[in-house]
Write a protein that holds these residues in place. Structure first.
Motif, PDB file in Angstrom:
ATOM      1  N   LYS A  32       0.723  -1.335   0.374  1.00 58.12           N
ATOM      2  CA  LYS A  32       0.080  -0.279   0.055  1.00 58.12           C
ATOM      3  C   LYS A  32       1.035   1.291   0.052  1.00 58.12           C
ATOM      4  O   LYS A  32       1.030   2.360  -0.557  1.00 58.12           O
ATOM      5  N   ASN A  33       1.760   1.548   0.754  1.00 64.63           N
ATOM      6  CA  ASN A  33       2.999   1.574   0.936  1.00 64.63           C
ATOM      7  C   ASN A  33       3.367   2.307  -0.516  1.00 64.63           C
ATOM      8  O   ASN A  33       3.685   3.346  -1.406  1.00 64.63           O
ATOM      9  N   ALA A  34       3.565   1.633  -1.371  1.00 72.34           N
ATOM     10  CA  ALA A  34       4.763   1.688  -2.599  1.00 72.34           C
ATOM     11  C   ALA A  34       3.595   1.777  -3.080  1.00 72.34           C
ATOM     12  O   ALA A  34       3.928   2.582  -4.383  1.00 72.34           O
ATOM     13  N   MET A  35       1.802   1.969  -3.301  1.00 71.22           N
ATOM     14  CA  MET A  35       1.286   2.258  -4.130  1.00 71.22           C
ATOM     15  C   MET A  35       1.091   4.150  -4.340  1.00 71.22           C
ATOM     16  O   MET A  35       1.403   4.082  -5.357  1.00 71.22           O
ATOM     17  N   GLN A  36       1.533   4.672  -2.733  1.00 67.14           N
ATOM     18  CA  GLN A  36       1.331   5.597  -2.719  1.00 67.14           C
ATOM     19  C   GLN A  36       3.019   6.110  -3.310  1.00 67.14           C
ATOM     20  O   GLN A  36       2.594   7.356  -4.387  1.00 67.14           O
ATOM     21  N   ASP A  37       3.844   5.726  -2.824  1.00 63.47           N
ATOM     22  CA  ASP A  37       4.974   6.421  -3.030  1.00 63.47           C
ATOM     23  C   ASP A  37       5.638   6.374  -4.982  1.00 63.47           C
ATOM     24  O   ASP A  37       6.010   7.462  -5.246  1.00 63.47           O
ATOM     25  N   PHE A  38       4.783   5.513  -5.653  1.00 60.57           N
ATOM     26  CA  PHE A  38       4.782   5.579  -6.949  1.00 60.57           C
ATOM     27  C   PHE A  38       4.366   6.260  -7.268  1.00 60.57           C
ATOM     28  O   PHE A  38       4.280   6.947  -8.706  1.00 60.57           O
ATOM     29  N   GLY A  39       3.070   6.531  -6.984  1.00 61.85           N
ATOM     30  CA  GLY A  39       1.939   7.756  -7.373  1.00 61.85           C
ATOM     31  C   GLY A  39       2.801   9.161  -7.466  1.00 61.85           C
ATOM     32  O   GLY A  39       2.797   9.976  -8.294  1.00 61.85           O
ATOM     33  N   ALA A  40       3.647   9.055  -6.412  1.00 62.68           N
ATOM     34  CA  ALA A  40       4.508  10.341  -5.878  1.00 62.68           C
ATOM     35  C   ALA A  40       5.354  10.870  -6.618  1.00 62.68           C
ATOM     36  O   ALA A  40       5.971  11.573  -7.489  1.00 62.68           O
ATOM     37  N   GLY A  41       5.145   9.603  -7.357  1.00 64.52           N
ATOM     38  CA  GLY A  41       6.614   9.608  -8.162  1.00 64.52           C
ATOM     39  C   GLY A  41       6.580   9.700  -9.362  1.00 64.52           C
ATOM     40  O   GLY A  41       7.642  10.404 -10.722  1.00 64.52           O
ATOM     41  N   TRP A  42       5.479   9.325  -9.672  1.00 66.96           N
ATOM     42  CA  TRP A  42       4.824   9.017 -11.396  1.00 66.96           C
ATOM     43  C   TRP A  42       4.389  10.981 -11.625  1.00 66.96           C
ATOM     44  O   TRP A  42       5.377  11.063 -12.996  1.00 66.96           O
ATOM     45  N   ALA A  43       4.136  11.049 -10.586  1.00 67.64           N
ATOM     46  CA  ALA A  43       3.832  12.263 -10.556  1.00 67.64           C
ATOM     47  C   ALA A  43       4.298  13.017 -10.598  1.00 67.64           C
ATOM     48  O   ALA A  43       4.199  14.594 -11.955  1.00 67.64           O
ATOM     49  N   ALA A  44       5.947  13.374 -10.117  1.00 67.16           N
ATOM     50  CA  ALA A  44       6.686  14.071 -10.289  1.00 67.16           C
ATOM     51  C   ALA A  44       7.779  14.312 -11.850  1.00 67.16           C
ATOM     52  O   ALA A  44       8.669  14.750 -11.584  1.00 67.16           O
ATOM     53  N   LEU A  45       7.314  13.094 -12.539  1.00 67.04           N
ATOM     54  CA  LEU A  45       8.121  13.303 -13.892  1.00 67.04           C
ATOM     55  C   LEU A  45       6.952  13.914 -14.740  1.00 67.04           C
ATOM     56  O   LEU A  45       7.669  14.002 -15.813  1.00 67.04           O
ATOM     57  N   GLY A  46       6.233  14.391 -14.087  1.00 69.81           N
ATOM     58  CA  GLY A  46       5.977  15.836 -14.580  1.00 69.81           C
ATOM     59  C   GLY A  46       5.053  15.459 -16.151  1.00 69.81           C
ATOM     60  O   GLY A  46       4.902  16.228 -16.877  1.00 69.81           O
ATOM     61  N   GLN A  89       9.592   8.076 -20.817  1.00 69.74           N
ATOM     62  CA  GLN A  89      10.217   8.232 -19.953  1.00 69.74           C
ATOM     63  C   GLN A  89      10.555   7.033 -19.846  1.00 69.74           C
ATOM     64  O   GLN A  89      11.941   6.686 -19.414  1.00 69.74           O
ATOM     65  N   LEU A  90       9.391   6.599 -19.029  1.00 66.46           N
ATOM     66  CA  LEU A  90      10.035   5.398 -17.857  1.00 66.46           C
ATOM     67  C   LEU A  90      10.572   4.120 -18.626  1.00 66.46           C
ATOM     68  O   LEU A  90      11.512   3.131 -18.210  1.00 66.46           O
ATOM     69  N   GLN A  91       9.702   3.581 -19.716  1.00 67.98           N
ATOM     70  CA  GLN A  91      10.279   2.661 -20.792  1.00 67.98           C
ATOM     71  C   GLN A  91      11.669   2.577 -21.458  1.00 67.98           C
ATOM     72  O   GLN A  91      12.338   2.008 -21.675  1.00 67.98           O
ATOM     73  N   GLY A 144      18.505   9.766 -11.333  1.00 72.81           N
ATOM     74  CA  GLY A 144      18.042  10.605  -9.966  1.00 72.81           C
ATOM     75  C   GLY A 144      17.139  11.362  -9.733  1.00 72.81           C
ATOM     76  O   GLY A 144      16.555  11.852  -8.787  1.00 72.81           O
ATOM     77  N   SER A 145      15.224  10.656 -10.282  1.00 72.51           N
ATOM     78  CA  SER A 145      14.075  11.265 -10.645  1.00 72.51           C
ATOM     79  C   SER A 145      14.028  10.222  -9.294  1.00 72.51           C
ATOM     80  O   SER A 145      14.689   8.785  -8.367  1.00 72.51           O
ATOM     81  N   ILE A 146      12.627  11.379  -8.778  1.00 72.08           N
ATOM     82  CA  ILE A 146      11.844  10.839  -7.589  1.00 72.08           C
ATOM     83  C   ILE A 146      11.833   9.252  -7.567  1.00 72.08           C
ATOM     84  O   ILE A 146      11.534   8.062  -6.583  1.00 72.08           O
ATOM     85  N   TYR A 147      10.858   8.937  -8.978  1.00 67.89           N
ATOM     86  CA  TYR A 147      10.002   7.206  -9.075  1.00 67.89           C
ATOM     87  C   TYR A 147      11.732   6.381  -9.277  1.00 67.89           C
ATOM     88  O   TYR A 147      11.258   5.782  -8.648  1.00 67.89           O
ATOM     89  N   SER A 148      12.331   7.017  -9.759  1.00 64.87           N
ATOM     90  CA  SER A 148      13.632   6.097  -9.983  1.00 64.87           C
ATOM     91  C   SER A 148      14.248   5.978  -8.376  1.00 64.87           C
ATOM     92  O   SER A 148      14.611   4.311  -8.054  1.00 64.87           O
ATOM     93  N   MET A 149      14.179   6.523  -6.904  1.00 61.28           N
ATOM     94  CA  MET A 149      14.006   6.163  -5.841  1.00 61.28           C
ATOM     95  C   MET A 149      13.412   5.015  -5.148  1.00 61.28           C
ATOM     96  O   MET A 149      13.903   4.506  -4.629  1.00 61.28           O
ATOM     97  N   VAL A 150      12.258   5.653  -5.346  1.00 56.86           N
ATOM     98  CA  VAL A 150      11.046   4.726  -5.475  1.00 56.86           C
ATOM     99  C   VAL A 150      11.116   3.272  -5.654  1.00 56.86           C
ATOM    100  O   VAL A 150      10.706   2.115  -5.092  1.00 56.86           O
ATOM    101  N   HIS A 151      11.945   3.147  -7.069  1.00 60.22           N
ATOM    102  CA  HIS A 151      11.671   2.149  -7.319  1.00 60.22           C
ATOM    103  C   HIS A 151      13.145   1.448  -6.757  1.00 60.22           C
ATOM    104  O   HIS A 151      12.556  -0.062  -6.765  1.00 60.22           O
ATOM    105  N   GLY A 152      13.718   1.805  -6.837  1.00 60.52           N
ATOM    106  CA  GLY A 152      15.112   1.588  -6.050  1.00 60.52           C
ATOM    107  C   GLY A 152      14.947   0.730  -4.416  1.00 60.52           C
ATOM    108  O   GLY A 152      15.419   0.297  -3.935  1.00 60.52           O
ATOM    109  N   LYS A 153      13.810   1.091  -3.682  1.00 62.06           N
ATOM    110  CA  LYS A 153      13.297   0.946  -2.143  1.00 62.06           C
ATOM    111  C   LYS A 153      12.747  -0.289  -2.574  1.00 62.06           C
ATOM    112  O   LYS A 153      12.846  -1.519  -2.120  1.00 62.06           O
TER     113      LYS A 153
END
Length: 329
Positions: free
Chosen positions: A66-80, A86-88, A111-120
């Motif tokens: 559930k936390n991953a879902m929320q964090d990926f959402g934030a990272g996804w939005a931050a990609l703009g 971008q992700l593919q 160095g994106s927020i998304y990739s930090m979430v992915h690494g977590k």
């Protein structure tokens, strides 16, 4: 002379009756044995499905997911924007791992927020997938964005409500889960060719992710058919001519056939009486004509149901082998 004749007739009659009773006993023994074998194999399949139910329930209820879902959402939005491109590019095109091993990348170096979430979260979900032998795991946002997958195929970072794969079974399972946002709901789609996986047979099972009473997304497993096929087609105890297999509502096999050199999954159609009866919810043992050999065969049949999908499970053996002990006598 008359007495001798009558005695001979009586002896013949008794012998014929004994042979008939022996034959009937053999038939009943054969049917019981085949039925018991079918029951044992059916239990193995049901235990496998029970494990799948437990796996997806545990993950869907996990705070980590559930936390991953929320964090990926934030990272996804931050990609703009342009998240798919971008992700593919980051996780498929520029990923140095070969096709089929793109999942070995824990984190891109952008160095994106998304990739930090992915690494977590990726190492944990990747380990779970490998240990449980699923093909892929998806986290999909409430509006259909595939924000995360383990395996990284062309469905990654797309939208299953509006994008290229909206009409696939991944789109279907997401819409089913979205329409039933209850914590105890489980949706399933039967095995069918799946284009992003190069048309490999795939089934999808999904559950809503619920947090504080809100639908925050869908957790979906892509199930490979190989393990189920191997369980269904296991030839232990089947003798030289016995075979067991699963058949779908479309009468196409959902497992490989023991005596076929080529894969029969979603390719070979079976219209035998036992299949028809099992798909009607019935079970039993019948004497029929084997479609593959044209010979008489005993067929045990039963339905197997899994989240609204019904398969026919068949265990069969040629009559010539089943009654071999009788003929030896």
């Amino acid at each position: 002379m008359i007495m001798i004749g009558l005695t001979a007739i009586n002896v013949f009659s008794v012998t014929a009756l004994q042979q008939y009773l022996m034959y009937q006993d053999n038939v009943q023994t054969t049917q019981a044995s085949l039925g018991a074998l079918k029951d044992a194999k059916e239990v193995q399949l049901e235990e496998y499905f029970s494990v799948i139910n437990k796996d997806i329930a545990i993950l869907a209820e996990s705070d980590v997911v559930k936390n991953a879902m929320q964090d990926f959402g934030a990272g996804w939005a931050a990609l703009g924007g342009s998240q798919t491109a971008q992700l593919q590019k980051l996780y498929i095109e520029d990923n140095k791992n070969p096709t089929g091993q793109k999942d070995n990348l824990d984190m891109a170096s952008d160095g994106s927020i998304y990739s930090m979430v992915h690494g977590k979260y990726h190492p944990w979900l990747h380990k779970f997938l490998k240990e449980k032998a699923y093909y892929d795991i998806f986290l999909i946002s409430p509006n259909g964005d595939v924000m995360y997958t383990v395996f990284k195929e062309r469905d990654y970072a797309t939208n299953v409500m509006t994008g290229e794969w909206k009409d696939t079974d991944l789109g279907k399972i997401f819409r089913d889960v979205k329409a039933n946002p209850k914590a105890d709901y489980v949706g399933f789609t039967d095995f069918a060719p799946y284009a992003p996986s190069y048309d490999a047979p795939a089934g999808f099972i999904g559950k809503p992710l619920i947090q504080d009473g809100r639908f925050i997304g869908a957790l979906v497993f892509q199930m490979p058919i190989d393990y189920m096929s191997n369980l269904a087609a296991n030839a232990d105890g089947m003798g030289e001519t016995g075979a067991s297999y699963l058949v779908g509502a479309d009468h196409l096999m959902r497992s490989n056939f023991r005596f076929s050199k080529e894969s029969t999954i979603l390719k070979e159609k079976v219209d035998e009486e036992g299949v028809v009866l099992a798909l009607q919810g019935k079970e039993g043992v019948i004497l029929t004509t084997d479609e593959h050999t044209g010979e008489k065969a005993y067929m045990a049949y039963a339905p197997i149901d899994f989240h609204g999908t019904r398969w026919a499970y068949i265990v069969e053996q040629l009559q010539s082998e089943s009654l071999a002990s009788y003929h030896e006598v």
